[in-house]
Design a protein around this motif. Structure first.
Motif, PDB file in Angstrom:
ATOM      1  N   CYS A  93       0.982  -1.191  -0.066  1.00 36.31           N
ATOM      2  CA  CYS A  93       0.004   0.142   0.108  1.00 36.31           C
ATOM      3  C   CYS A  93       0.718   1.106  -0.058  1.00 36.31           C
ATOM      4  CB  CYS A  93      -1.045   0.044   1.138  1.00 36.31           C
ATOM      5  SG  CYS A  93      -0.341   0.440   2.759  1.00 36.31           S
ATOM      6  N   GLY A  94       0.295   2.288  -0.267  1.00 37.03           N
ATOM      7  CA  GLY A  94       1.093   3.678  -0.411  1.00 37.03           C
ATOM      8  C   GLY A  94       1.749   3.720   1.046  1.00 37.03           C
ATOM      9  N   ALA A  95       1.314   3.759   2.085  1.00 37.53           N
ATOM     10  CA  ALA A  95       1.842   4.036   3.307  1.00 37.53           C
ATOM     11  C   ALA A  95       3.013   3.311   3.577  1.00 37.53           C
ATOM     12  CB  ALA A  95       0.826   4.051   4.453  1.00 37.53           C
ATOM     13  N   ARG A  97       4.647   1.929   1.150  1.00 36.70           N
ATOM     14  CA  ARG A  97       5.858   2.296   0.240  1.00 36.70           C
ATOM     15  C   ARG A  97       6.685   2.971   0.839  1.00 36.70           C
ATOM     16  NH1 ARG A  97       3.056   1.581  -5.791  1.00 36.70           N
ATOM     17  NH2 ARG A  97       1.850  -0.045  -4.933  1.00 36.70           N
ATOM     18  N   GLN A  98       6.178   4.018   1.529  1.00 34.98           N
ATOM     19  CA  GLN A  98       6.912   5.188   2.247  1.00 34.98           C
ATOM     20  C   GLN A  98       7.797   4.612   3.486  1.00 34.98           C
ATOM     21  OE1 GLN A  98       7.133   8.282   1.195  1.00 34.98           O
ATOM     22  NE2 GLN A  98       8.745   8.741   2.930  1.00 34.98           N
ATOM     23  N   ARG A  99       7.089   3.762   4.397  1.00 33.35           N
ATOM     24  CA  ARG A  99       7.887   2.971   5.355  1.00 33.35           C
ATOM     25  C   ARG A  99       8.993   2.228   4.638  1.00 33.35           C
ATOM     26  NH1 ARG A  99       2.219   1.822   7.047  1.00 33.35           N
ATOM     27  NH2 ARG A  99       1.711   3.128   8.586  1.00 33.35           N
ATOM     28  N   ILE A 100       8.832   1.529   3.728  1.00 26.05           N
ATOM     29  CA  ILE A 100      10.221   0.730   3.021  1.00 26.05           C
ATOM     30  C   ILE A 100      11.143   1.744   2.723  1.00 26.05           C
ATOM     31  CG2 ILE A 100      10.598  -0.652   1.060  1.00 26.05           C
ATOM     32  CD1 ILE A 100       7.787  -1.832   1.319  1.00 26.05           C
ATOM     33  N   ARG A 101      10.430   2.827   2.157  1.00 31.93           N
ATOM     34  CA  ARG A 101      11.386   3.998   1.674  1.00 31.93           C
ATOM     35  C   ARG A 101      12.521   4.357   2.498  1.00 31.93           C
ATOM     36  NH1 ARG A 101      14.818   7.299   0.888  1.00 31.93           N
ATOM     37  NH2 ARG A 101      14.813   9.169  -0.338  1.00 31.93           N
ATOM     38  N   GLU A 102      12.147   4.483   4.033  1.00 27.95           N
ATOM     39  CA  GLU A 102      12.758   4.781   4.878  1.00 27.95           C
ATOM     40  C   GLU A 102      14.301   4.102   5.019  1.00 27.95           C
ATOM     41  OE1 GLU A 102      12.041   7.700   6.599  1.00 27.95           O
ATOM     42  OE2 GLU A 102      13.729   7.460   7.972  1.00 27.95           O
ATOM     43  N   PHE A 103      14.234   2.820   4.625  1.00 27.95           N
ATOM     44  CA  PHE A 103      15.198   1.712   5.029  1.00 27.95           C
ATOM     45  C   PHE A 103      15.826   1.100   3.648  1.00 27.95           C
ATOM     46  CE2 PHE A 103      12.479   1.818   8.820  1.00 27.95           C
ATOM     47  CZ  PHE A 103      13.304   2.426   9.631  1.00 27.95           C
ATOM     48  N   ALA A 104      15.220   1.683   2.603  1.00 27.54           N
ATOM     49  CA  ALA A 104      15.784   0.972   1.206  1.00 27.54           C
ATOM     50  C   ALA A 104      16.226   2.054   0.270  1.00 27.54           C
ATOM     51  CB  ALA A 104      14.519   0.127   0.772  1.00 27.54           C
ATOM     52  N   ARG A 119       5.218 -13.249  -8.485  1.00 31.10           N
ATOM     53  CA  ARG A 119       4.569 -12.729  -9.738  1.00 31.10           C
ATOM     54  C   ARG A 119       4.824 -11.618 -10.385  1.00 31.10           C
ATOM     55  NH1 ARG A 119      -1.845 -12.356  -7.846  1.00 31.10           N
ATOM     56  NH2 ARG A 119      -2.038 -12.386 -10.042  1.00 31.10           N
ATOM     57  N   LYS A 120       5.562 -10.563  -9.581  1.00 35.72           N
ATOM     58  CA  LYS A 120       6.126  -9.610 -10.351  1.00 35.72           C
ATOM     59  C   LYS A 120       7.255  -8.824  -9.453  1.00 35.72           C
ATOM     60  CE  LYS A 120       4.590  -4.982 -12.371  1.00 35.72           C
ATOM     61  NZ  LYS A 120       4.787  -5.338 -13.922  1.00 35.72           N
ATOM     62  N   THR A 121       8.437  -8.564  -9.995  1.00 36.38           N
ATOM     63  CA  THR A 121       9.488  -7.864  -9.192  1.00 36.38           C
ATOM     64  C   THR A 121       9.510  -6.524  -9.659  1.00 36.38           C
ATOM     65  OG1 THR A 121      10.515  -9.897  -8.714  1.00 36.38           O
ATOM     66  CG2 THR A 121      11.801  -8.019  -8.357  1.00 36.38           C
ATOM     67  N   MET A 122       9.513  -5.643  -8.668  1.00 36.53           N
ATOM     68  CA  MET A 122       9.631  -3.932  -9.143  1.00 36.53           C
ATOM     69  C   MET A 122      10.703  -3.582  -8.072  1.00 36.53           C
ATOM     70  SD  MET A 122       6.021  -2.945  -9.749  1.00 36.53           S
ATOM     71  CE  MET A 122       6.065  -1.604 -10.479  1.00 36.53           C
ATOM     72  N   THR A 123      11.336  -2.505  -8.534  1.00 40.09           N
ATOM     73  CA  THR A 123      12.128  -1.729  -7.666  1.00 40.09           C
ATOM     74  C   THR A 123      11.363  -0.726  -6.793  1.00 40.09           C
ATOM     75  OG1 THR A 123      12.687   0.342  -9.155  1.00 40.09           O
ATOM     76  CG2 THR A 123      13.971  -1.610  -9.341  1.00 40.09           C
ATOM     77  N   LEU A 124      12.113  -0.332  -5.750  1.00 42.12           N
ATOM     78  CA  LEU A 124      11.239   0.743  -4.860  1.00 42.12           C
ATOM     79  C   LEU A 124      11.087   1.872  -5.637  1.00 42.12           C
ATOM     80  CD1 LEU A 124      10.380   1.467  -2.051  1.00 42.12           C
ATOM     81  CD2 LEU A 124      12.493   2.297  -1.610  1.00 42.12           C
ATOM     82  N   PRO A 129       8.049   6.601  -7.028  1.00 45.74           N
ATOM     83  CA  PRO A 129       9.146   7.498  -7.652  1.00 45.74           C
ATOM     84  C   PRO A 129       9.063   9.055  -7.082  1.00 45.74           C
ATOM     85  CG  PRO A 129       7.071   7.284  -8.987  1.00 45.74           C
ATOM     86  CD  PRO A 129       6.893   6.265  -7.912  1.00 45.74           C
ATOM     87  N   VAL A 130      10.291   9.342  -7.295  1.00 42.20           N
ATOM     88  CA  VAL A 130      10.411  10.834  -6.855  1.00 42.20           C
ATOM     89  C   VAL A 130       9.908  10.962  -5.456  1.00 42.20           C
ATOM     90  CG1 VAL A 130      10.088  13.327  -7.459  1.00 42.20           C
ATOM     91  CG2 VAL A 130       9.479  11.537  -9.253  1.00 42.20           C
ATOM     92  N   SER A 131      10.273   9.991  -4.379  1.00 41.36           N
ATOM     93  CA  SER A 131      10.131   9.948  -3.396  1.00 41.36           C
ATOM     94  C   SER A 131      10.906  10.745  -2.148  1.00 41.36           C
ATOM     95  CB  SER A 131      10.251   8.515  -2.717  1.00 41.36           C
ATOM     96  OG  SER A 131      11.701   8.052  -2.837  1.00 41.36           O
ATOM     97  N   PHE A 132      10.100  11.143  -1.199  1.00 38.66           N
ATOM     98  CA  PHE A 132      10.831  11.682   0.030  1.00 38.66           C
ATOM     99  C   PHE A 132      11.273  10.823   1.229  1.00 38.66           C
ATOM    100  CE2 PHE A 132      10.803  14.299   3.989  1.00 38.66           C
ATOM    101  CZ  PHE A 132      10.960  15.596   3.353  1.00 38.66           C
ATOM    102  N   GLY A 133      12.781  10.945   1.357  1.00 35.37           N
ATOM    103  CA  GLY A 133      13.358  10.421   2.375  1.00 35.37           C
ATOM    104  C   GLY A 133      14.092  10.918   3.363  1.00 35.37           C
ATOM    105  N   PRO A 134      14.916  10.405   4.013  1.00 32.40           N
ATOM    106  CA  PRO A 134      15.759  10.989   5.235  1.00 32.40           C
ATOM    107  C   PRO A 134      16.710  12.082   4.493  1.00 32.40           C
ATOM    108  CG  PRO A 134      15.841   8.621   5.506  1.00 32.40           C
ATOM    109  CD  PRO A 134      14.982   8.766   4.159  1.00 32.40           C
ATOM    110  N   GLU A 135      17.199  11.871   3.341  1.00 33.38           N
ATOM    111  CA  GLU A 135      17.874  12.689   2.741  1.00 33.38           C
ATOM    112  C   GLU A 135      17.430  14.071   2.549  1.00 33.38           C
ATOM    113  OE1 GLU A 135      17.809   9.088   2.173  1.00 33.38           O
ATOM    114  OE2 GLU A 135      17.332  10.146   0.394  1.00 33.38           O
ATOM    115  N   ASN A 136      16.190  14.088   1.997  1.00 31.12           N
ATOM    116  CA  ASN A 136      15.361  15.287   1.692  1.00 31.12           C
ATOM    117  C   ASN A 136      15.258  16.294   3.094  1.00 31.12           C
ATOM    118  OD1 ASN A 136      14.346  12.947   0.074  1.00 31.12           O
ATOM    119  ND2 ASN A 136      13.864  14.740  -1.146  1.00 31.12           N
ATOM    120  N   LEU A 137      15.369  15.782   4.227  1.00 32.15           N
ATOM    121  CA  LEU A 137      15.376  16.628   5.378  1.00 32.15           C
ATOM    122  C   LEU A 137      16.586  17.496   5.695  1.00 32.15           C
ATOM    123  CD1 LEU A 137      13.606  14.365   7.893  1.00 32.15           C
ATOM    124  CD2 LEU A 137      12.567  16.278   6.907  1.00 32.15           C
TER     125      LEU A 137
END
Ligand code: THU
Length: 139
Positions: A93-95, A97-104, A119-124, A129-137
Protein backbone atom coordinates in the motif's frame (compact mmCIF):
# COMPACT_ATOMS: atom_id res chain seq x y z
CA UNK A 1 10.18 -13.95 13.24
CA UNK A 2 13.89 -13.83 12.48
CA UNK A 3 15.94 -16.30 10.47
CA UNK A 4 19.48 -16.28 9.15
CA UNK A 5 19.68 -16.31 5.37
CA UNK A 6 20.84 -19.58 3.86
CA UNK A 7 21.80 -20.62 0.33
CA UNK A 8 18.53 -20.24 -1.54
CA UNK A 9 17.44 -17.10 0.18
CA UNK A 10 14.46 -16.32 -2.02
CA UNK A 11 12.91 -19.75 -1.35
CA UNK A 12 13.44 -19.26 2.37
CA UNK A 13 11.82 -15.83 2.14
CA UNK A 14 8.83 -17.29 0.28
CA UNK A 15 8.39 -19.99 2.92
CA UNK A 16 8.61 -17.44 5.72
CA UNK A 17 6.03 -15.27 3.96
CA UNK A 18 3.65 -18.23 3.66
CA UNK A 19 4.10 -18.95 7.39
CA UNK A 20 3.48 -15.27 8.16
CA UNK A 21 0.29 -15.30 6.06
CA UNK A 22 -0.92 -18.30 8.07
CA UNK A 23 -0.46 -16.30 11.27
CA UNK A 24 -2.07 -13.08 10.03
CA UNK A 25 -4.82 -11.80 12.35
CA UNK A 26 -7.51 -10.85 9.86
CA UNK A 27 -10.99 -11.43 11.33
CA UNK A 28 -12.41 -8.42 9.44
CA UNK A 29 -10.97 -8.40 5.92
CA UNK A 30 -10.04 -12.10 5.90
CA UNK A 31 -7.21 -10.94 3.63
CA UNK A 32 -3.91 -12.46 4.73
CA UNK A 33 -0.62 -10.73 3.96
CA UNK A 34 2.93 -11.81 4.75
CA UNK A 35 6.06 -9.72 4.31
CA UNK A 36 9.72 -10.71 4.58
CA UNK A 37 12.77 -8.46 4.56
CA UNK A 38 16.30 -9.56 3.78
CA UNK A 39 18.41 -7.08 5.69
CA UNK A 40 22.03 -6.07 5.23
CA UNK A 41 23.22 -8.48 7.94
CA UNK A 42 21.74 -11.36 5.91
CA UNK A 43 19.03 -11.87 8.50
CA UNK A 44 15.43 -12.35 7.37
CA UNK A 45 12.58 -10.63 9.17
CA UNK A 46 8.91 -11.49 8.72
CA UNK A 47 5.65 -9.75 9.53
CA UNK A 48 1.93 -10.34 9.08
CA UNK A 49 -1.03 -8.00 9.06
CA UNK A 50 -2.78 -7.54 12.41
CA UNK A 51 -6.27 -6.08 12.26
CA UNK A 52 -8.31 -4.41 14.99
CA UNK A 53 -11.98 -4.00 15.90
CA UNK A 54 -11.28 -0.30 15.43
CA UNK A 55 -10.53 -0.87 11.76
CA UNK A 56 -8.04 1.95 11.02
CA UNK A 57 -5.85 0.83 13.91
CA UNK A 58 -4.86 -2.39 12.12
CA UNK A 59 -1.31 -2.74 10.83
CA UNK A 60 0.14 -4.02 7.57
CA UNK A 61 2.46 -6.99 7.18
CA UNK A 62 5.27 -4.74 5.89
CA UNK A 63 4.98 -2.65 9.04
CA UNK A 64 5.42 -5.72 11.22
CA UNK A 65 8.46 -6.87 9.26
CA UNK A 66 10.06 -3.42 9.53
CA UNK A 67 9.48 -3.38 13.31
CA UNK A 68 11.10 -6.82 13.62
CA UNK A 69 14.05 -5.63 11.53
CA UNK A 70 14.68 -2.53 13.63
CA UNK A 71 14.37 -4.51 16.84
CA UNK A 72 16.82 -7.04 15.40
CA UNK A 73 19.41 -4.31 14.92
CA UNK A 74 19.18 -3.92 11.13
CA UNK A 75 18.46 -0.63 9.38
CA UNK A 76 19.02 -1.51 5.70
CA UNK A 77 16.60 -3.47 3.52
CA UNK A 78 18.32 -5.41 0.73
CA UNK A 79 15.35 -7.27 -0.74
CA UNK A 80 11.74 -7.80 0.17
CA UNK A 81 8.85 -10.21 -0.40
CA UNK A 82 5.21 -9.16 -0.06
CA UNK A 83 2.70 -12.01 -0.36
CA UNK A 84 -1.07 -12.26 -0.56
CA UNK A 85 -3.82 -14.38 -2.12
CA UNK A 86 -6.16 -13.41 -4.92
CA UNK A 87 -6.29 -12.58 -8.59
CA UNK A 88 -4.85 -9.09 -8.21
CA UNK A 89 -1.27 -8.43 -7.20
CA UNK A 90 -0.77 -7.84 -3.48
CA UNK A 91 1.48 -4.85 -3.93
CA UNK A 92 2.46 -2.76 -0.91
CA UNK A 93 0.00 0.00 0.00
CA UNK A 94 1.04 3.62 -0.37
CA UNK A 95 1.82 4.09 3.31
CA UNK A 96 3.99 0.97 3.34
CA UNK A 97 5.89 2.12 0.26
CA UNK A 98 6.88 5.16 2.28
CA UNK A 99 7.77 3.00 5.31
CA UNK A 100 9.99 0.83 3.09
CA UNK A 101 11.54 3.98 1.59
CA UNK A 102 12.98 4.93 4.97
CA UNK A 103 15.23 1.85 4.99
CA UNK A 104 15.73 0.92 1.33
CA UNK A 105 17.70 2.30 -1.60
CA UNK A 106 15.82 3.08 -4.87
CA UNK A 107 17.16 -0.08 -6.58
CA UNK A 108 15.99 -2.49 -3.88
CA UNK A 109 13.89 -5.30 -5.35
CA UNK A 110 10.39 -5.90 -4.03
CA UNK A 111 8.96 -9.26 -5.05
CA UNK A 112 5.17 -9.23 -5.21
CA UNK A 113 4.12 -12.82 -4.58
CA UNK A 114 1.35 -15.27 -3.95
CA UNK A 115 1.70 -18.59 -2.14
CA UNK A 116 3.02 -20.24 -5.30
CA UNK A 117 5.88 -17.78 -5.86
CA UNK A 118 6.92 -14.47 -7.37
CA UNK A 119 4.36 -12.80 -9.66
CA UNK A 120 6.08 -9.48 -10.32
CA UNK A 121 9.34 -7.92 -9.22
CA UNK A 122 9.69 -4.16 -9.03
CA UNK A 123 12.22 -1.74 -7.62
CA UNK A 124 11.29 0.62 -4.84
CA UNK A 125 11.83 3.53 -7.26
CA UNK A 126 9.23 2.04 -9.61
CA UNK A 127 6.76 1.65 -6.76
CA UNK A 128 7.48 5.07 -5.27
CA UNK A 129 9.00 7.49 -7.78
CA UNK A 130 10.33 10.93 -6.82
CA UNK A 131 10.07 9.90 -3.20
CA UNK A 132 10.78 11.82 -0.02
CA UNK A 133 13.29 10.24 2.34
CA UNK A 134 15.75 11.00 5.14
CA UNK A 135 18.14 12.85 2.75
CA UNK A 136 15.41 15.31 1.84
CA UNK A 137 15.44 16.63 5.40
CA UNK A 138 19.04 17.79 5.03
CA UNK A 139 19.39 21.51 4.31
N1 THU B 1 -2.47 -5.12 3.86
C1 THU B 1 -1.15 -5.36 4.16
O1 THU B 1 -0.86 -5.97 5.19
N2 THU B 1 -0.21 -4.92 3.31
C2 THU B 1 -0.46 -4.31 2.13
O2 THU B 1 0.45 -3.84 1.48
C3 THU B 1 -1.84 -4.22 1.63
C4 THU B 1 -2.87 -4.37 2.69
C5 THU B 1 -3.50 -5.61 4.77
C6 THU B 1 -4.16 -4.55 5.59
C7 THU B 1 -5.48 -5.21 5.94
O3 THU B 1 -5.29 -6.00 7.11
C8 THU B 1 -5.75 -6.13 4.77
O4 THU B 1 -4.53 -6.26 4.06
C9 THU B 1 -6.82 -5.63 3.84
O5 THU B 1 -6.55 -4.34 3.45
Amino acid sequence: IIKVATMNTLDTMLQMARDAMDRAYVPYSKFRVGAVIKAQSGRLYAGCNVENASYPVGSCAEQGAISAMVLGGDLKIEEMVVMGDGENLTSPCGACRQRIREFAAPDVLIHICDRTGVRKTMTLAELLPVSFGPENLQR
